[in-house]
Design a protein around this motif. Structure first.
Motif: not given
Length: 131
Positions: A63, A67, A82
């Protein structure tokens, strides 16, 4: 009584964005490390991101760059922004309170924050990324 309540999940197309929130109560929020976990269908729960009480942030490789974790101690809340969501991001997302306020990386610098380090969990909020 410690409580963690997540919100903000939903259905979004690939490439879309969502912002998750977790509101905490029952403890001194500013003193604690907080994290987000997720559990893809058929897989074990995995750590996504954590934030220490001093503001240090850590991200799983899957991520990183997409994120962003943040917190508002005045509101006893932790957030997960996100972006550029992918179908592989699908699953319930949980916030959790850590029993230790330490780094979320191992000696090699990889993200490491196993569920055993957490004592309280929210009920989860579902994120579905699908076209």
């Amino acid at each position: 009584e410690v409580q963690l309540v997540e919100s903000g999940g939903g259905v979004v197309q690939p490439g879309g964005s969502l912002r998750l929130s977790c509101v905490a109560s029952g403890f001194i929020f500013s003193d604690e490390r907080m994290s987000w976990f997720r559990q893809a269908p058929g897989k074990e729960r995995e750590g996504v991101s954590c934030m220490r009480s001093d503001g240090s942030t850590y991200y799983a490789d899957s991520v990183k760059g997409r994120f962003t974790i943040s917190r508002d101690n005045a509101k006893n809340a932790v957030f997960l922004q996100m972006n550029s969501l992918k179908p592989g991001d699908t699953g319930p997302y949980y916030c959790a309170r850590s029993v230790v306020d330490i780094s979320c990386s191992d000696v090699s610098g990889a993200y490491y924050s196993p569920p055993i380090e957490y004592d309280y969990w929210g009920q989860g909020t579902q994120v579905t990324v699908s076209s």
